[in-house]
Design a protein around this motif. Sequence first.
Motif, PDB file in Angstrom:
ATOM      1  N   ILE A  80       0.836  -1.204   0.000  1.00 36.25           N
ATOM      2  CA  ILE A  80       0.000   0.000   0.000  1.00 36.25           C
ATOM      3  C   ILE A  80       0.868   1.250   0.000  1.00 36.25           C
ATOM      4  CG2 ILE A  80      -1.614   1.352   1.391  1.00 36.25           C
ATOM      5  CD1 ILE A  80      -2.856  -1.370   2.236  1.00 36.25           C
ATOM      6  N   MET A  81       1.919   1.260   0.813  1.00 36.55           N
ATOM      7  CA  MET A  81       2.808   2.428   0.870  1.00 36.55           C
ATOM      8  C   MET A  81       3.468   2.689  -0.484  1.00 36.55           C
ATOM      9  SD  MET A  81       2.396   3.693   3.833  1.00 36.55           S
ATOM     10  CE  MET A  81       3.686   4.912   3.786  1.00 36.55           C
ATOM     11  N   ILE A  82       3.877   1.633  -1.172  1.00 39.12           N
ATOM     12  CA  ILE A  82       4.519   1.784  -2.472  1.00 39.12           C
ATOM     13  C   ILE A  82       3.522   2.321  -3.497  1.00 39.12           C
ATOM     14  CG2 ILE A  82       5.596   0.519  -4.384  1.00 39.12           C
ATOM     15  CD1 ILE A  82       6.868  -1.312  -2.184  1.00 39.12           C
ATOM     16  N   VAL A  83       2.315   1.775  -3.507  1.00 40.76           N
ATOM     17  CA  VAL A  83       1.281   2.241  -4.436  1.00 40.76           C
ATOM     18  C   VAL A  83       0.910   3.691  -4.128  1.00 40.76           C
ATOM     19  CG1 VAL A  83      -1.133   1.921  -5.136  1.00 40.76           C
ATOM     20  CG2 VAL A  83       0.384  -0.057  -4.947  1.00 40.76           C
ATOM     21  N   MET A  84       0.780   4.016  -2.848  1.00 39.02           N
ATOM     22  CA  MET A  84       0.425   5.390  -2.463  1.00 39.02           C
ATOM     23  C   MET A  84       1.539   6.371  -2.833  1.00 39.02           C
ATOM     24  SD  MET A  84      -2.606   5.359  -1.402  1.00 39.02           S
ATOM     25  CE  MET A  84      -2.704   7.003  -0.730  1.00 39.02           C
ATOM     26  N   GLU A  85       2.769   5.913  -2.769  1.00 36.71           N
ATOM     27  CA  GLU A  85       3.904   6.756  -3.168  1.00 36.71           C
ATOM     28  C   GLU A  85       3.756   7.166  -4.635  1.00 36.71           C
ATOM     29  OE1 GLU A  85       8.783   6.319  -3.393  1.00 36.71           O
ATOM     30  OE2 GLU A  85       7.647   4.947  -2.113  1.00 36.71           O
ATOM     31  N   ALA A  86       3.312   6.220  -5.451  1.00 33.88           N
ATOM     32  CA  ALA A  86       3.104   6.537  -6.873  1.00 33.88           C
ATOM     33  C   ALA A  86       1.894   7.432  -7.055  1.00 33.88           C
ATOM     34  CB  ALA A  86       2.924   5.240  -7.663  1.00 33.88           C
ATOM     35  N   GLN A  87       0.866   7.244  -6.239  1.00 31.75           N
ATOM     36  CA  GLN A  87      -0.344   8.073  -6.341  1.00 31.75           C
ATOM     37  C   GLN A  87      -0.048   9.546  -6.059  1.00 31.75           C
ATOM     38  OE1 GLN A  87      -3.423   7.088  -7.336  1.00 31.75           O
ATOM     39  NE2 GLN A  87      -2.583   5.050  -7.702  1.00 31.75           N
ATOM     40  N   ARG A  88       0.914   9.790  -5.174  1.00 31.48           N
ATOM     41  CA  ARG A  88       1.279  11.175  -4.864  1.00 31.48           C
ATOM     42  C   ARG A  88       1.888  11.879  -6.069  1.00 31.48           C
ATOM     43  NH1 ARG A  88       2.732   8.761   0.062  1.00 31.48           N
ATOM     44  NH2 ARG A  88       4.911   8.609  -0.509  1.00 31.48           N
ATOM     45  N   GLY A  89       2.497  11.116  -6.978  1.00 32.62           N
ATOM     46  CA  GLY A  89       3.040  11.684  -8.204  1.00 32.62           C
ATOM     47  C   GLY A  89       4.352  12.418  -8.049  1.00 32.62           C
ATOM     48  N   GLU A  90       5.022  12.250  -6.925  1.00 35.13           N
ATOM     49  CA  GLU A  90       6.291  12.944  -6.711  1.00 35.13           C
ATOM     50  C   GLU A  90       7.436  12.276  -7.453  1.00 35.13           C
ATOM     51  OE1 GLU A  90       6.608  12.912  -2.482  1.00 35.13           O
ATOM     52  OE2 GLU A  90       4.958  14.317  -2.213  1.00 35.13           O
ATOM     53  N   SER A  91       7.286  10.979  -7.748  1.00 33.03           N
ATOM     54  CA  SER A  91       8.319  10.225  -8.463  1.00 33.03           C
ATOM     55  C   SER A  91       7.655   9.407  -9.561  1.00 33.03           C
ATOM     56  CB  SER A  91       9.043   9.266  -7.513  1.00 33.03           C
ATOM     57  OG  SER A  91       9.598   9.958  -6.423  1.00 33.03           O
ATOM     58  N   SER A  92       8.452   9.045 -10.558  1.00 28.97           N
ATOM     59  CA  SER A  92       7.912   8.206 -11.629  1.00 28.97           C
ATOM     60  C   SER A  92       7.802   6.769 -11.136  1.00 28.97           C
ATOM     61  CB  SER A  92       8.835   8.254 -12.853  1.00 28.97           C
ATOM     62  OG  SER A  92      10.063   7.599 -12.559  1.00 28.97           O
ATOM     63  N   VAL A  93       6.970   5.996 -11.808  1.00 27.78           N
ATOM     64  CA  VAL A  93       6.804   4.585 -11.451  1.00 27.78           C
ATOM     65  C   VAL A  93       8.132   3.862 -11.587  1.00 27.78           C
ATOM     66  CG1 VAL A  93       5.679   2.428 -12.124  1.00 27.78           C
ATOM     67  CG2 VAL A  93       4.350   4.528 -12.020  1.00 27.78           C
ATOM     68  N   ALA A  94       8.872   4.165 -12.632  1.00 33.76           N
ATOM     69  CA  ALA A  94      10.170   3.514 -12.841  1.00 33.76           C
ATOM     70  C   ALA A  94      11.106   3.795 -11.675  1.00 33.76           C
ATOM     71  CB  ALA A  94      10.787   3.987 -14.151  1.00 33.76           C
ATOM     72  N   GLU A  95      11.126   5.049 -11.205  1.00 36.70           N
ATOM     73  CA  GLU A  95      12.000   5.417 -10.095  1.00 36.70           C
ATOM     74  C   GLU A  95      11.561   4.711  -8.800  1.00 36.70           C
ATOM     75  OE1 GLU A  95      13.441   9.469  -7.762  1.00 36.70           O
ATOM     76  OE2 GLU A  95      12.346   9.634  -9.650  1.00 36.70           O
ATOM     77  N   ILE A  96      10.283   4.662  -8.555  1.00 31.03           N
ATOM     78  CA  ILE A  96       9.769   3.985  -7.359  1.00 31.03           C
ATOM     79  C   ILE A  96      10.129   2.501  -7.386  1.00 31.03           C
ATOM     80  CG2 ILE A  96       7.633   3.269  -6.186  1.00 31.03           C
ATOM     81  CD1 ILE A  96       6.466   6.019  -7.087  1.00 31.03           C
ATOM     82  N   CYS A  97       9.958   1.896  -8.559  1.00 30.29           N
ATOM     83  CA  CYS A  97      10.293   0.468  -8.689  1.00 30.29           C
ATOM     84  C   CYS A  97      11.782   0.230  -8.472  1.00 30.29           C
ATOM     85  CB  CYS A  97       9.847  -0.056 -10.051  1.00 30.29           C
ATOM     86  SG  CYS A  97       8.051  -0.112 -10.232  1.00 30.29           S
ATOM     87  N   ARG A  98      12.616   1.112  -8.993  1.00 28.77           N
ATOM     88  CA  ARG A  98      14.063   0.989  -8.765  1.00 28.77           C
ATOM     89  C   ARG A  98      14.384   1.124  -7.287  1.00 28.77           C
ATOM     90  NH1 ARG A  98      14.619   3.986 -13.342  1.00 28.77           N
ATOM     91  NH2 ARG A  98      14.851   5.929 -12.179  1.00 28.77           N
ATOM     92  N   ASN A  99      13.772   2.113  -6.619  1.00 28.33           N
ATOM     93  CA  ASN A  99      14.047   2.350  -5.196  1.00 28.33           C
ATOM     94  C   ASN A  99      13.663   1.153  -4.320  1.00 28.33           C
ATOM     95  OD1 ASN A  99      15.013   4.881  -5.790  1.00 28.33           O
ATOM     96  ND2 ASN A  99      13.114   5.925  -5.268  1.00 28.33           N
ATOM     97  N   HIS A 100      12.598   0.459  -4.714  1.00 28.24           N
ATOM     98  CA  HIS A 100      12.113  -0.665  -3.908  1.00 28.24           C
ATOM     99  C   HIS A 100      12.540  -2.022  -4.479  1.00 28.24           C
ATOM    100  CE1 HIS A 100       9.736   1.871  -1.272  1.00 28.24           C
ATOM    101  NE2 HIS A 100       9.339   2.540  -2.339  1.00 28.24           N
ATOM    102  N   SER A 101      13.308  -1.999  -5.547  1.00 26.93           N
ATOM    103  CA  SER A 101      13.812  -3.212  -6.206  1.00 26.93           C
ATOM    104  C   SER A 101      12.688  -4.176  -6.576  1.00 26.93           C
ATOM    105  CB  SER A 101      14.830  -3.926  -5.311  1.00 26.93           C
ATOM    106  OG  SER A 101      15.900  -3.077  -5.001  1.00 26.93           O
ATOM    107  N   ILE A 102      11.698  -3.625  -7.265  1.00 29.79           N
ATOM    108  CA  ILE A 102      10.607  -4.468  -7.766  1.00 29.79           C
ATOM    109  C   ILE A 102      10.440  -4.207  -9.257  1.00 29.79           C
ATOM    110  CG2 ILE A 102       9.339  -4.573  -5.576  1.00 29.79           C
ATOM    111  CD1 ILE A 102       7.424  -2.449  -6.712  1.00 29.79           C
ATOM    112  N   ALA A 103       9.866  -5.185  -9.937  1.00 26.71           N
ATOM    113  CA  ALA A 103       9.596  -5.025 -11.364  1.00 26.71           C
ATOM    114  C   ALA A 103       8.362  -4.140 -11.541  1.00 26.71           C
ATOM    115  CB  ALA A 103       9.353  -6.393 -12.001  1.00 26.71           C
ATOM    116  N   GLN A 104       8.329  -3.416 -12.641  1.00 25.56           N
ATOM    117  CA  GLN A 104       7.178  -2.553 -12.899  1.00 25.56           C
ATOM    118  C   GLN A 104       5.899  -3.377 -13.028  1.00 25.56           C
ATOM    119  OE1 GLN A 104       7.565   0.465 -15.897  1.00 25.56           O
ATOM    120  NE2 GLN A 104       9.604   1.077 -15.186  1.00 25.56           N
ATOM    121  N   SER A 105       6.016  -4.580 -13.585  1.00 23.52           N
ATOM    122  CA  SER A 105       4.828  -5.428 -13.713  1.00 23.52           C
ATOM    123  C   SER A 105       4.255  -5.775 -12.336  1.00 23.52           C
ATOM    124  CB  SER A 105       5.163  -6.704 -14.481  1.00 23.52           C
ATOM    125  OG  SER A 105       6.165  -7.444 -13.802  1.00 23.52           O
ATOM    126  N   VAL A 106       5.124  -5.972 -11.357  1.00 25.51           N
ATOM    127  CA  VAL A 106       4.679  -6.246  -9.993  1.00 25.51           C
ATOM    128  C   VAL A 106       3.960  -5.023  -9.435  1.00 25.51           C
ATOM    129  CG1 VAL A 106       5.457  -6.708  -7.626  1.00 25.51           C
ATOM    130  CG2 VAL A 106       6.450  -7.969  -9.538  1.00 25.51           C
TER     131      VAL A 106
END
Length: 117
Positions: free
Chosen positions: A30-56
């Motif tokens: 939920i925290m990761i999804v909400m981080e993207a909802q805020r729009g402060e970072s791109s999805v690619a950047e969030i995925c890199r920061n959390h070491s997850i695939a974009q598909s995940v």
Amino acid sequence: MEKKVKQSTENFIKDIRRKTRRIFSSEQKIMIVMEAQRGESSVAEICRNHSIAQSVFYKWNKEFMEAGKKRLAGDTAREATSDEVADLRKENQRLKEMVADLMLRYTIVKKSLDMLD
């Protein structure tokens, strides 16, 4: 012979990946999804920061949005009806009584055997 070695090596690597895979709690997702909802970072950047695939990430995002949509639509049906809960409570009480009866019988048999010794 080489085929068996290669196959077992591949299986070994898959096993290691499976065993070392990180498991995210629902709160973390939920925290990761909400981080993207805020729009402060791109999805690619969030995925890199959390070491997850974009598909995940997109899978989590979809599940999050669908759950919210169901909740807002009033789909709050409980998984067990009150009748089912009452039946489960009765069954639980019956099983507790059976266990108590068996424990009492066990104690009686054990004491009778101790008296024979």
